[in-house]
Design a protein around this motif. Structure first.
Motif, PDB file in Angstrom:
ATOM      1  N   LYS A 135     -30.811 -43.884   8.604  1.00  0.00           N
ATOM      2  CA  LYS A 135     -30.471 -45.041   9.432  1.00  0.00           C
ATOM      3  C   LYS A 135     -31.242 -46.250   8.923  1.00  0.00           C
ATOM      4  CE  LYS A 135     -33.998 -43.795  12.855  1.00  0.00           C
ATOM      5  NZ  LYS A 135     -34.240 -43.432  14.277  1.00  0.00           N
ATOM      6  N   PRO A 136     -30.760 -47.453   9.192  1.00  0.00           N
ATOM      7  CA  PRO A 136     -31.442 -48.650   8.684  1.00  0.00           C
ATOM      8  C   PRO A 136     -32.858 -48.790   9.229  1.00  0.00           C
ATOM      9  CG  PRO A 136     -29.215 -49.170   9.420  1.00  0.00           C
ATOM     10  CD  PRO A 136     -29.506 -47.781   9.901  1.00  0.00           C
ATOM     11  N   ARG A 137     -33.755 -49.191   8.361  1.00  0.00           N
ATOM     12  CA  ARG A 137     -35.131 -49.470   8.775  1.00  0.00           C
ATOM     13  C   ARG A 137     -35.201 -50.871   9.358  1.00  0.00           C
ATOM     14  NH1 ARG A 137     -37.566 -48.023   4.335  1.00  0.00           N
ATOM     15  NH2 ARG A 137     -38.265 -46.008   5.103  1.00  0.00           N
ATOM     16  N   THR A 138     -36.051 -51.048  10.348  1.00  0.00           N
ATOM     17  CA  THR A 138     -36.211 -52.366  10.974  1.00  0.00           C
ATOM     18  C   THR A 138     -37.518 -53.016  10.528  1.00  0.00           C
ATOM     19  OG1 THR A 138     -37.236 -51.371  12.932  1.00  0.00           O
ATOM     20  CG2 THR A 138     -34.848 -51.702  12.987  1.00  0.00           C
ATOM     21  N   LEU A 139     -37.621 -54.326  10.734  1.00  0.00           N
ATOM     22  CA  LEU A 139     -38.810 -55.063  10.314  1.00  0.00           C
ATOM     23  C   LEU A 139     -39.977 -54.907  11.286  1.00  0.00           C
ATOM     24  CD1 LEU A 139     -37.021 -58.317   9.150  1.00  0.00           C
ATOM     25  CD2 LEU A 139     -38.475 -56.900   7.704  1.00  0.00           C
ATOM     26  N   GLY A 140     -39.668 -54.780  12.555  1.00  0.00           N
ATOM     27  CA  GLY A 140     -40.722 -54.651  13.555  1.00  0.00           C
ATOM     28  C   GLY A 140     -41.508 -55.925  13.787  1.00  0.00           C
ATOM     29  N   VAL A 141     -40.865 -57.077  13.635  1.00  0.00           N
ATOM     30  CA  VAL A 141     -41.544 -58.364  13.827  1.00  0.00           C
ATOM     31  C   VAL A 141     -41.134 -58.978  15.161  1.00  0.00           C
ATOM     32  CG1 VAL A 141     -41.696 -58.774  11.349  1.00  0.00           C
ATOM     33  CG2 VAL A 141     -39.732 -59.659  12.635  1.00  0.00           C
ATOM     34  N   PRO A 142     -41.914 -59.935  15.677  1.00  0.00           N
ATOM     35  CA  PRO A 142     -41.550 -60.587  16.934  1.00  0.00           C
ATOM     36  C   PRO A 142     -40.150 -61.196  16.879  1.00  0.00           C
ATOM     37  CG  PRO A 142     -43.804 -61.142  16.339  1.00  0.00           C
ATOM     38  CD  PRO A 142     -43.236 -60.383  15.173  1.00  0.00           C
ATOM     39  N   GLY A 143     -39.416 -61.059  17.964  1.00  0.00           N
ATOM     40  CA  GLY A 143     -38.080 -61.622  18.075  1.00  0.00           C
ATOM     41  C   GLY A 143     -36.971 -60.673  17.657  1.00  0.00           C
ATOM     42  N   GLU A 144     -37.332 -59.606  16.943  1.00  0.00           N
ATOM     43  CA  GLU A 144     -36.307 -58.681  16.450  1.00  0.00           C
ATOM     44  C   GLU A 144     -35.617 -57.946  17.593  1.00  0.00           C
ATOM     45  OE1 GLU A 144     -36.079 -55.734  12.680  1.00  0.00           O
ATOM     46  OE2 GLU A 144     -37.628 -55.234  14.162  1.00  0.00           O
ATOM     47  N   ASP A 145     -36.409 -57.356  18.477  1.00  0.00           N
ATOM     48  CA  ASP A 145     -35.825 -56.619  19.610  1.00  0.00           C
ATOM     49  C   ASP A 145     -34.968 -57.534  20.477  1.00  0.00           C
ATOM     50  OD1 ASP A 145     -37.005 -54.308  18.783  1.00  0.00           O
ATOM     51  OD2 ASP A 145     -38.673 -54.394  20.197  1.00  0.00           O
ATOM     52  N   LYS A 146     -35.416 -58.753  20.640  1.00  0.00           N
ATOM     53  CA  LYS A 146     -34.738 -59.706  21.518  1.00  0.00           C
ATOM     54  C   LYS A 146     -33.309 -59.985  21.069  1.00  0.00           C
ATOM     55  CE  LYS A 146     -35.452 -64.421  23.316  1.00  0.00           C
ATOM     56  NZ  LYS A 146     -36.370 -65.586  23.280  1.00  0.00           N
ATOM     57  N   PHE A 147     -33.099 -60.048  19.750  1.00  0.00           N
ATOM     58  CA  PHE A 147     -31.776 -60.434  19.238  1.00  0.00           C
ATOM     59  C   PHE A 147     -30.995 -59.274  18.600  1.00  0.00           C
ATOM     60  CE2 PHE A 147     -34.203 -64.476  19.184  1.00  0.00           C
ATOM     61  CZ  PHE A 147     -33.378 -65.212  20.021  1.00  0.00           C
ATOM     62  N   THR A 148     -31.571 -58.065  18.660  1.00  0.00           N
ATOM     63  CA  THR A 148     -30.863 -56.898  18.126  1.00  0.00           C
ATOM     64  C   THR A 148     -29.565 -56.668  18.898  1.00  0.00           C
ATOM     65  OG1 THR A 148     -32.821 -55.773  17.278  1.00  0.00           O
ATOM     66  CG2 THR A 148     -30.955 -54.384  17.904  1.00  0.00           C
ATOM     67  N   ILE A 198     -28.773 -60.160  15.436  1.00  0.00           N
ATOM     68  CA  ILE A 198     -29.314 -59.399  14.312  1.00  0.00           C
ATOM     69  C   ILE A 198     -28.515 -58.118  14.191  1.00  0.00           C
ATOM     70  CG2 ILE A 198     -31.323 -58.223  13.346  1.00  0.00           C
ATOM     71  CD1 ILE A 198     -33.101 -60.162  14.845  1.00  0.00           C
ATOM     72  N   SER A 199     -27.996 -57.879  12.983  1.00  0.00           N
ATOM     73  CA  SER A 199     -27.105 -56.750  12.752  1.00  0.00           C
ATOM     74  C   SER A 199     -27.486 -56.024  11.471  1.00  0.00           C
ATOM     75  CB  SER A 199     -25.656 -57.245  12.675  1.00  0.00           C
ATOM     76  OG  SER A 199     -24.781 -56.210  12.288  1.00  0.00           O
ATOM     77  N   TRP A 200     -26.959 -54.810  11.323  1.00  0.00           N
ATOM     78  CA  TRP A 200     -27.181 -54.019  10.116  1.00  0.00           C
ATOM     79  C   TRP A 200     -25.851 -53.664   9.451  1.00  0.00           C
ATOM     80  CZ3 TRP A 200     -30.085 -54.247  14.351  1.00  0.00           C
ATOM     81  CH2 TRP A 200     -31.457 -54.418  14.198  1.00  0.00           C
ATOM     82  N   CYS A 201     -24.794 -54.392   9.817  1.00  0.00           N
ATOM     83  CA  CYS A 201     -23.461 -54.078   9.288  1.00  0.00           C
ATOM     84  C   CYS A 201     -22.642 -55.355   9.120  1.00  0.00           C
ATOM     85  CB  CYS A 201     -22.731 -53.111  10.223  1.00  0.00           C
ATOM     86  SG  CYS A 201     -21.044 -52.733   9.712  1.00  0.00           S
ATOM     87  N   ALA A 202     -22.591 -55.856   7.883  1.00  0.00           N
ATOM     88  CA  ALA A 202     -21.860 -57.097   7.627  1.00  0.00           C
ATOM     89  C   ALA A 202     -20.362 -56.934   7.832  1.00  0.00           C
ATOM     90  CB  ALA A 202     -22.148 -57.579   6.205  1.00  0.00           C
ATOM     91  N   ILE A 203     -19.822 -55.782   7.447  1.00  0.00           N
ATOM     92  CA  ILE A 203     -18.381 -55.591   7.597  1.00  0.00           C
ATOM     93  C   ILE A 203     -17.988 -55.498   9.070  1.00  0.00           C
ATOM     94  CG2 ILE A 203     -18.410 -53.059   7.465  1.00  0.00           C
ATOM     95  CD1 ILE A 203     -15.866 -53.276   5.748  1.00  0.00           C
ATOM     96  N   CYS A 204     -18.933 -55.020   9.915  1.00  0.00           N
ATOM     97  CA  CYS A 204     -18.658 -54.931  11.352  1.00  0.00           C
ATOM     98  C   CYS A 204     -18.746 -56.296  12.027  1.00  0.00           C
ATOM     99  CB  CYS A 204     -19.654 -53.987  12.039  1.00  0.00           C
ATOM    100  SG  CYS A 204     -19.801 -52.356  11.308  1.00  0.00           S
ATOM    101  N   ASP A 205     -19.771 -57.050  11.692  1.00  0.00           N
ATOM    102  CA  ASP A 205     -20.103 -58.261  12.453  1.00  0.00           C
ATOM    103  C   ASP A 205     -20.009 -59.562  11.673  1.00  0.00           C
ATOM    104  OD1 ASP A 205     -20.774 -56.612  14.676  1.00  0.00           O
ATOM    105  OD2 ASP A 205     -22.716 -56.183  13.759  1.00  0.00           O
ATOM    106  N   GLY A 206     -19.654 -59.469  10.399  1.00  0.00           N
ATOM    107  CA  GLY A 206     -19.643 -60.670   9.571  1.00  0.00           C
ATOM    108  C   GLY A 206     -18.635 -61.716   9.985  1.00  0.00           C
ATOM    109  N   GLU A 254     -34.395 -44.919   6.768  1.00  0.00           N
ATOM    110  CA  GLU A 254     -35.300 -43.853   7.156  1.00  0.00           C
ATOM    111  C   GLU A 254     -34.478 -42.638   7.599  1.00  0.00           C
ATOM    112  OE1 GLU A 254     -36.333 -45.366  11.672  1.00  0.00           O
ATOM    113  OE2 GLU A 254     -37.627 -45.995  10.025  1.00  0.00           O
ATOM    114  N   PRO A 255     -35.006 -41.433   7.393  1.00  0.00           N
ATOM    115  CA  PRO A 255     -34.215 -40.222   7.646  1.00  0.00           C
ATOM    116  C   PRO A 255     -33.948 -39.976   9.126  1.00  0.00           C
ATOM    117  CG  PRO A 255     -36.485 -39.663   7.138  1.00  0.00           C
ATOM    118  CD  PRO A 255     -36.352 -41.142   6.897  1.00  0.00           C
TER     119      PRO A 255
END
Length: 305
Positions: free
Chosen positions: A113-126, A130-138, A238-239
């Motif tokens: 599965k995609p690894r995340t950055l773990g920085v401030p603001g990430e959870d808020k906009f996930t 913030i996406s991990w799939c360009a074909i889904c959300d582009g 990450e596995p």
């Protein structure tokens, strides 16, 4: 309860290839996945290095693979395996949804599965900006500005796709671009693409609405602010192996260790694809793993009789 010869957990390229080879070895096969078949390739706009196909859409390739399993009458079901219990020569698969299955052997092909950055603001906009799939959300960023984090193959390939939609694409990566040189050259030649290499992302910005990110150069310590309407993260994988930790087959990084025959330390349990500890994670190597695992399982089951 139906007793299968082999239960394959994960219907990505590795799992589907294993199912095809196992079915052709006259085994009674169950293919399980919590989502639609295809794994990570469903989210890939273009695959350009799968032998014999040239360029193909990831979802299209996934459909072709699944149709092949169905031509061989492989049983498919939805299920999230949370535990595997050994009962003599049988393995019992316990699913989160409340059902269970029995099989003589198991092939784990749950992938990553995609690894995340773990920085401030990430959870808020996930899930919104913030996406991990360009074909889904582009598509929602047509004629807008987007950020892509990462410099590997996925990041570069998806940035190329997004550059055909968005007004501007900005890549921010902690290292340099490490993707296939041909893809990197294509990306760098695009007029609406900006690239910031060797920048560490500090935070995502925005109060009620996403506004971009702040990053710091690891070379000069310069800080930059990149304004955008959305972001796509491609910083590695990450596995998906937590359910199998109790089997004692994972390494320190959480990947499954196998021998060259795709066998784990646990009798009757095999693995294939990106979930395994390996040097190269590509569709073609996942398929290779699946074929090997299925052939090994066929011999294992033959020796049980």
């Amino acid at each position: 309860m139906i007793q299968y010869d082999v239960a394959i957990i994960g219907a990505g390229p590795a799992g589907m290839t294993a199912a095809i080879y196992a079915a052709r070895a006259n085994l009674n096969v169950l293919l399980l996945d919590k989502l639609a078949p295809g794994g990570q390739i469903v989210n890939t706009f273009e695959i350009q290095n799968y032998t014999g196909l040239g360029t193909i859409n990831g979802a299209e390739l996934a459909i072709k693979m699944f149709e092949h399993t169905q031509e061989l009458e492989v049983a498919f079901d939805y299920g999230t395996v949370i535990d595997i219990q050994a009962e003599g020569n049988l393995k019992k698969l316990i699913c989160e949804e409340g059902h269970s299955y029995e099989a003589k052997a198991v092939i784990i092909a749950t992938g990553t599965k995609p690894r995340t950055l773990g920085v401030p603001g990430e959870d808020k906009f996930t899930g919104t900006s913030i996406s991990w799939c360009a074909i889904c959300d582009g598509a929602q960023y047509r004629d807008k500005k987007v950020i892509v984090t990462g410099g590997g193959n996925c990041a570069v390939e998806e940035a190329i796709y997004l550059a055909g939609l968005a007004e501007e694409v900005t890549i921010v990566t902690l290292f340099n671009l490490t993707a296939d040189p041909v893809a990197c050259s294509k990306l760098r030649a695009m007029s609406n693409v900006r690239i910031y290499e060797f920048y560490d992302i500090l935070e995502f910005l925005g109060e009620d609405k996403f506004d971009g990110l702040r990053a710091k150069s690891t070379v000069t310590s310069e800080e930059i602010t990149v304004h955008a309407d959305g972001a796509f993260e491609y910083i590695g994988l990450e596995p998906k192996a937590e359910a199998f930790r109790g089997l004692g087959i994972l390494n320190e990084q959480g990947y499954i260790e196998t021998d060259s025959y795709m066998a784990t330390k646990a009798s009757g349990i095999y693995s294939a694809g990106d979930i395994t500890s390996k040097h190269m994670r590509q569709v073609i190597t996942a398929c290779s793993d699946g074929a090997i695992a299925a052939q090994t399982v066929a011999k294992y089951i033959e020796n049980l009789h």
